[in-house]
Write a protein that holds these residues in place. Structure first.
Motif, PDB file in Angstrom:
ATOM      1  N   THR A 194       0.831  -1.212   0.000  1.00 43.40           N
ATOM      2  CA  THR A 194       0.000   0.000   0.000  1.00 43.40           C
ATOM      3  C   THR A 194       0.868   1.266   0.000  1.00 43.40           C
ATOM      4  N   SER A 195       2.024   1.163   0.644  1.00 41.55           N
ATOM      5  CA  SER A 195       2.915   2.317   0.667  1.00 41.55           C
ATOM      6  C   SER A 195       3.492   2.573  -0.724  1.00 41.55           C
ATOM      7  N   GLU A 196       3.859   1.497  -1.411  1.00 40.82           N
ATOM      8  CA  GLU A 196       4.399   1.644  -2.760  1.00 40.82           C
ATOM      9  C   GLU A 196       3.336   2.189  -3.707  1.00 40.82           C
ATOM     10  N   GLU A 197       2.104   1.738  -3.487  1.00 41.01           N
ATOM     11  CA  GLU A 197       1.019   2.222  -4.339  1.00 41.01           C
ATOM     12  C   GLU A 197       0.845   3.739  -4.144  1.00 41.01           C
ATOM     13  N   LEU A 198       0.853   4.145  -2.861  1.00 38.68           N
ATOM     14  CA  LEU A 198       0.724   5.569  -2.564  1.00 38.68           C
ATOM     15  C   LEU A 198       1.904   6.351  -3.148  1.00 38.68           C
ATOM     16  N   SER A 199       3.107   5.797  -2.993  1.00 36.84           N
ATOM     17  CA  SER A 199       4.292   6.474  -3.531  1.00 36.84           C
ATOM     18  C   SER A 199       4.189   6.608  -5.046  1.00 36.84           C
ATOM     19  N   ASN A 200       3.686   5.568  -5.711  1.00 34.39           N
ATOM     20  CA  ASN A 200       3.539   5.648  -7.171  1.00 34.39           C
ATOM     21  C   ASN A 200       2.533   6.716  -7.558  1.00 34.39           C
ATOM     22  N   GLN A 201       1.420   6.745  -6.821  1.00 35.49           N
ATOM     23  CA  GLN A 201       0.380   7.731  -7.149  1.00 35.49           C
ATOM     24  C   GLN A 201       0.909   9.152  -6.984  1.00 35.49           C
ATOM     25  N   LEU A 202       1.617   9.379  -5.864  1.00 33.61           N
ATOM     26  CA  LEU A 202       2.152  10.727  -5.630  1.00 33.61           C
ATOM     27  C   LEU A 202       3.314  11.023  -6.579  1.00 33.61           C
ATOM     28  N   GLY A 203       4.096   9.974  -6.844  1.00 27.95           N
ATOM     29  CA  GLY A 203       5.260  10.129  -7.728  1.00 27.95           C
ATOM     30  C   GLY A 203       4.863  10.446  -9.159  1.00 27.95           C
ATOM     31  N   ASP A 204       3.671  10.006  -9.576  1.00 30.02           N
ATOM     32  CA  ASP A 204       3.196  10.344 -10.920  1.00 30.02           C
ATOM     33  C   ASP A 204       2.828  11.821 -11.030  1.00 30.02           C
ATOM     34  N   LEU A 205       2.553  12.421  -9.891  1.00 31.88           N
ATOM     35  CA  LEU A 205       2.072  13.809  -9.915  1.00 31.88           C
ATOM     36  C   LEU A 205       3.158  14.824  -9.565  1.00 31.88           C
ATOM     37  N   PHE A 206       4.088  14.403  -8.688  1.00 32.52           N
ATOM     38  CA  PHE A 206       5.113  15.355  -8.224  1.00 32.52           C
ATOM     39  C   PHE A 206       6.493  14.713  -8.236  1.00 32.52           C
ATOM     40  N   ASP A 207       7.503  15.562  -8.430  1.00 30.13           N
ATOM     41  CA  ASP A 207       8.888  15.084  -8.309  1.00 30.13           C
ATOM     42  C   ASP A 207       9.190  14.835  -6.843  1.00 30.13           C
ATOM     43  N   GLU A 208      10.153  13.952  -6.617  1.00 30.27           N
ATOM     44  CA  GLU A 208      10.565  13.666  -5.234  1.00 30.27           C
ATOM     45  C   GLU A 208      10.977  14.951  -4.504  1.00 30.27           C
ATOM     46  N   LYS A 209      11.610  15.886  -5.231  1.00 31.26           N
ATOM     47  CA  LYS A 209      12.072  17.104  -4.544  1.00 31.26           C
ATOM     48  C   LYS A 209      10.915  18.033  -4.157  1.00 31.26           C
ATOM     49  N   GLN A 210       9.713  17.735  -4.635  1.00 31.39           N
ATOM     50  CA  GLN A 210       8.555  18.542  -4.229  1.00 31.39           C
ATOM     51  C   GLN A 210       7.817  17.914  -3.045  1.00 31.39           C
ATOM     52  N   LEU A 211       8.168  16.656  -2.736  1.00 29.53           N
ATOM     53  CA  LEU A 211       7.430  15.926  -1.705  1.00 29.53           C
ATOM     54  C   LEU A 211       8.198  15.907  -0.381  1.00 29.53           C
ATOM     55  N   TYR A 212       7.548  16.308   0.679  1.00 25.79           N
ATOM     56  CA  TYR A 212       8.157  16.334   2.008  1.00 25.79           C
ATOM     57  C   TYR A 212       7.373  15.393   2.924  1.00 25.79           C
ATOM     58  N   ARG A 213       7.915  14.175   3.133  1.00 25.17           N
ATOM     59  CA  ARG A 213       7.235  13.213   4.024  1.00 25.17           C
ATOM     60  C   ARG A 213       7.694  13.516   5.440  1.00 25.17           C
ATOM     61  N   ILE A 214       6.783  14.035   6.214  1.00 27.08           N
ATOM     62  CA  ILE A 214       7.170  14.543   7.536  1.00 27.08           C
ATOM     63  C   ILE A 214       7.142  13.403   8.562  1.00 27.08           C
ATOM     64  N   ASP A 215       8.175  13.342   9.387  1.00 24.53           N
ATOM     65  CA  ASP A 215       8.176  12.459  10.556  1.00 24.53           C
ATOM     66  C   ASP A 215       8.635  13.369  11.681  1.00 24.53           C
ATOM     67  N   HIS A 216       7.707  13.767  12.553  1.00 24.73           N
ATOM     68  CA  HIS A 216       8.041  14.883  13.449  1.00 24.73           C
ATOM     69  C   HIS A 216       9.152  14.534  14.433  1.00 24.73           C
ATOM     70  N   TYR A 217       9.465  13.235  14.606  1.00 21.19           N
ATOM     71  CA  TYR A 217      10.590  12.900  15.477  1.00 21.19           C
ATOM     72  C   TYR A 217      11.906  13.440  14.918  1.00 21.19           C
ATOM     73  N   LEU A 218      11.967  13.596  13.602  1.00 25.54           N
ATOM     74  CA  LEU A 218      13.195  14.131  13.002  1.00 25.54           C
ATOM     75  C   LEU A 218      13.368  15.624  13.273  1.00 25.54           C
ATOM     76  N   GLY A 219      12.319  16.244  13.828  1.00 25.14           N
ATOM     77  CA  GLY A 219      12.427  17.661  14.156  1.00 25.14           C
ATOM     78  C   GLY A 219      12.701  17.891  15.628  1.00 25.14           C
ATOM     79  N   LYS A 220      12.820  16.823  16.416  1.00 25.16           N
ATOM     80  CA  LYS A 220      13.064  17.004  17.860  1.00 25.16           C
ATOM     81  C   LYS A 220      14.534  17.377  18.087  1.00 25.16           C
TER      82      LYS A 220
END
Ligand SMILES: NC(=O)C1=CN([C@@H]2O[C@H](COP(=O)(O)OP(=O)(O)OC[C@H]3O[C@@H](n4cnc5c(N)ncnc54)[C@H](OP(=O)(O)O)[C@@H]3O)[C@@H](O)[C@H]2O)C=CC1
Ligand SMILES: O=C1O[C@H](COP(=O)(O)O)[C@@H](O)[C@H](O)[C@H]1O
Length: 522
Positions: A194-220
């Motif tokens: 399901t994650s790959e499917e979502l990535s494909n759907q988003l990847g068809d619409l936007f470049d990787e450099k436009q996509l920001y997958r947030i994981d808020h632990y990385l901001g601590k």
């Protein structure tokens, strides 16, 4: 504005992060990004938006990172409310942020407009685009310099349709400059497929450099400190390996249950909610090799490498639990097999970590709230002090307390003060509140939203990272989803199932009895 400084200064501050590069390789120190900035919060009526997204925007505004003469904020959702009703909903979550002055709050709230529409509604997104464009024209934005940041504070089920609508109707209008960026929240899928499917759907619409997958632990703060700690200190370089370290725990504990989010939680469970993303991201930073530089791609390359070295999880090295009373929530199925607690041992097959268990533990409704990394060192060989106190002294431990009360402390054995040659457990302690008095530690979301405006993807999850993360956990998750692994009941307010402590012991963790770290007071 309470914060002084010219527009030029603030624009420079938006692009003045040293040693940082945008995802397309531009040096952010030398390319100030200017022009009208529109921040669009989709799902503005929701929980995350009011508790985290709007407060983070307010704090950025207060500190001068968002300027009223160039920024505008839009809320978008299906709920029919007016601009003022949205402002009233979020106001209460802004006033106490950092205990700071709220003189600027009315001006900030006036920057927020609300557009009502569905997540697959062409009409709604055309309206949204119109509102954004009007704002851009009103700011006399030079064509092509406008910046559009879409923050998806929404359930992932609507990401594909929302992204399609943005792509079709709301993109930045020119290719002369400026940008359109999309921030997506976890969970990114439910398993590998399901994650790959979502990535494909988003990847068809936007470049990787436009996509920001947030994981808020990385901001601590202390998660961001990990690279500095490991690679800027001679102390740690020679010790950080299998020769010296016996085991590493990465722990998340909450002292409350699902609290109104039972419906969401029951679909995901603690492994998808916390371990596969937040704790695994922390593991990457603890275990990865030194990156070539601080460029986001260099760092993310190393994270992918270490994830690729994780061995398949052994089911004997996983304990799952569910707190008693969890199923009383009317939004949770009576037959739910969803874990609210899990301890999972990961093993990394590489030269540095062969044989060192990484124990990831997360639980809701436990006896305390904290998140920490606990690095336990091996016993001292040929211990000459073993008879000094009648008891064997505890192992050295280096603990990084992510929250609450950010701290790092080293547990070590010292001579007990006095006439006798006796030993005792003590610590070297760096408690942030004491050491950095008067310094406000920014909220994770604040930092990460600023990064998206700056175009810095270092602290966001790359597509290939996400894929490996799901590869690691999908077999275990399917086993639980199929009911082949049953959660052990535990009492709310307890340590979780006793079996988890036994697993910890089996993995090699040795508890130091009688020692408790007490955060220093001022
Ligand atoms: N809340 C939190 O603490 C955290 C949340 N997240 C993630 O952030 C995202 C948003 O979370 P949160 O704000 O809690 O979610 P909510 O359930 O509050 O949903 C946000 C908004 O989305 C709309 N919505 C809700 N359900 C649906 C649906 N089935 N179909 C279409 N629209 C829907 C609603 O707006 P309307 O009906 O007005 O359109 C709602 O106000 C999720 O991906 C979540 O996993 C991540 C970390 C923490
Ligand atoms: O992502 C999530 O995180 C929160 C915990 O975040 P923290 O910053 O307070 O540690 C957790 O409560 C929630 O279930 C989860 O979705």
């Amino acid at each position: 504005m309470a914060v002084s400084g010219s527009l030029v200064e603030k624009n420079m501050s938006l692009s003045s992060r040293s040693d940082s590069f945008s995802s397309d390789g531009r040096d952010l120190e030398t390319v100030p990004e200017t022009g009208c900035l529109s921040i669009i919060v989709l799902g503005a009526s929701g929980d995350l938006a009011k508790k985290k997204t709007f407060p983070a925007l307010w704090n950025l505004y207060r500190q001068g990172f968002l300027q009223s003469n160039e920024v505008h904020i839009f809320g978008y959702a299906r709920t029919r409310i007016s601009d003022d009703e949205l402002r009233d909903r979020i106001r209460g979550y802004l006033v106490d942020s950092h205990g700071a002055s709220t003189d600027d709050l009315p001006q900030f709230l006036q920057l927020i407009k609300y557009v009502n529409g569905g997540y697959d509604s062409e009409e709604g997104f055309r309206l949204l685009d119109k509102a954004i464009s009007e704002h851009e024209f009103s700011k006399n934005s030079q064509e092509g310099t406008s910046r559009r940041l879409f923050y998806l504070a929404l359930p992932p089920s609507v990401y594909p349709s929302v992204c399609k609508m943005i792509r079709n109707f709301c993109m930045n209008k020119s290719d002369l400059g400026g940008w359109t960026r999309i921030v997506v929240e976890k969970p990114f899928g439910k398993d590998l497929d399901t994650s790959e499917e979502l990535s494909n759907q988003l990847g068809d619409l936007f470049d990787e450099k436009q996509l920001y997958r947030i994981d808020h632990y990385l901001g601590k703060e202390l998660v961001q400190n990990l690279l500095v700690l490991r690679f800027a200190n001679r102390f740690f370089l020679p010790l950080w390996n299998r020769d010296n370290i016996d085991n590493i725990q990465i722990v998340f504990r909450e002292d409350f249950g699902t609290e109104g989010r039972g419906g969401y939680f029951d679909e995901y469970g603690i492994i998808r909610d916390i371990i596969q993303n937040h704790l695994l991201q922390v593991l990457c930073l603890v275990a990865m090799e030194k990156p070539v530089s601080l460029r986001p791609e260099h760092i993310r390359d190393e994270k992918v490498k270490v994830l690729q070295s994780v061995l398949p999880i052994s089911y004997e090295e996983a304990v799952i639990g569910q707190y008693e009373g969890y199923k009383d929530d009317p939004t949770v199925s009576d037959k739910s097999n969803t874990p609210t607690f899990a301890t999972v041992v990961l093993r990394i097959h590489n030269e540095r970590w062969e044989g060192v268990p990484f124990i990831l533990k997360a639980g809701k409704a436990l006896n305390s709230r904290k998140a920490e990394i606990r690095v336990q060192f091996k016993d001292v060989p040929g211990d000459i002090f073993r008879f000094c106190s009648g008891v064997k002294q505890g192992r050295n431990e280096f603990v990084i307390r992510l929250q609450p009360s950010e701290a790092m402390y080293m547990k070590l054995t010292v001579k007990k003060p006095g006439l006798e040659m006796a030993t005792i457990q003590s610590e070297m302690d760096l408690s942030y509140r004491q050491r950095y008095q008067g310094v406000t530690i920014p909220e994770a979301y604040e930092r990460l939203i600023l990064d998206t405006i700056r175009g810095d993807q270092q602290h966001f999850v790359r597509r290939d990272e996400l894929k490996v993360a799901w590869e690691i956990f999908t077999p275990l998750l399917h086993k639980i989803d199929n009911g082949d692994l049953k959660p052990i009941p535990y009492k709310p307010g307890s340590r979780g199932p006793a079996e988890a402590d036994k697993l910890l012991e089996k993995a090699g963790y040795v508890q130091t009895h009688g020692y408790i770290w007490i955060p220093p007071t001022l």
